[in-house]
Motif scaffolding. Structure first.
Motif: not given
Ligand SMILES: Cc1cc2nc3c(=O)[nH]c(=O)nc-3n(C[C@H](O)[C@H](O)[C@H](O)COP(=O)(O)O)c2cc1C
Length: 192
Positions: A120-122, A147-156
């Motif tokens: 998170k926080g990136k 977008r999906h895979v980045l969001g999945f690991i917390g990069v929203t």
């Protein structure tokens, strides 16, 4: 503050995403004095495919490399990702990097309420280059996937800088590049 700059285009000096990702990184460097930038060129220095041996940690050297890739990602506050569309998805070199940073227990976990991203926080700025036009089309397995895979690991917090239709004609390419450069958001000036 740390910025991780990644390129994956196989087109070298002809690459649209390499030109744009360099421009994004330069903009951050200007805005954040003392910013530390690490660069990874996935075409010049490809990461091996994830295999059964990788998962079993059978090769100590590969395990160490994998850990370094993960730690480099975890340490970054900002990620600039040069991501051309290849065969409607992303280059396999970029997928190989994603396979090393999407790690259960490190960047995501499953809970009773479903998956939770841990990185998170990136902020991520994805620089997307495509020969054709795919925005909001079912053929977009590249930006939608990222977008999906980045969001999945917390990069929203993900921004896209996009040059599309670059293969249509030299004029299309020039126009798309100019529009993409103009769309780069200047980061707020701050100390590192
Ligand atoms: C191997 C390869 C596959 C490609 N596949 C697609 C595709 O499926 N759809 C598309 O619109 N453009 C495709 N293109 C065109 C690229 O997306 C376009 O050239 C883009 O500018 C690549 O970014 P780059 O210039 O940074 O390499 C492909 C290009 C290459 C080299």
């Amino acid at each position: 503050m740390k910025l991780l700059h990644i390129d994956s285009s196989a087109l070298g000096t002809q690459s649209v995403t390499r030109e744009l990702s360099a421009a994004v990184a330069a903009r951050w460097q200007d805005a954040v004095p003392g910013l530390s930038i690490e660069y990874r060129d996935l075409d010049a220095d490809p990461i091996p495919h994830l295999t059964g041996r990788s998962l079993a940690k059978a090769d100590p050297l590969e395990t160490e490399t994998s850990e370094r890739i993960l730690q480099q990602f975890l340490a970054a506050d900002v990620i600039v990702l040069g991501a051309p569309m290849y065969n409607f998805g992303i280059p396999s070199t970029l997928k190989a990097w994603i396979d090393r940073i999407a790690v259960a227990g490190k960047t995501f976990r499953y809970t009773e309420n479903g998956p939770e991203g841990l990185a998170k926080g990136k902020k991520a700025i994805v620089v997307s280059g495509r020969g054709g036009f795919h925005t909001d089309q079912p053929s977009d397995f590249q930006e939608a996937y990222l977008r999906h895979v980045l969001g999945f690991i917390g990069v929203t917090d993900v921004e896209f800088v996009r040059a599309e239709g670059v293969a249509y004609s030299p004029q299309h390419r020039a126009d798309a590049l100019a529009a993409a450069h103009a769309s780069i958001v200047t980061p707020l000036r701050r100390a590192a």
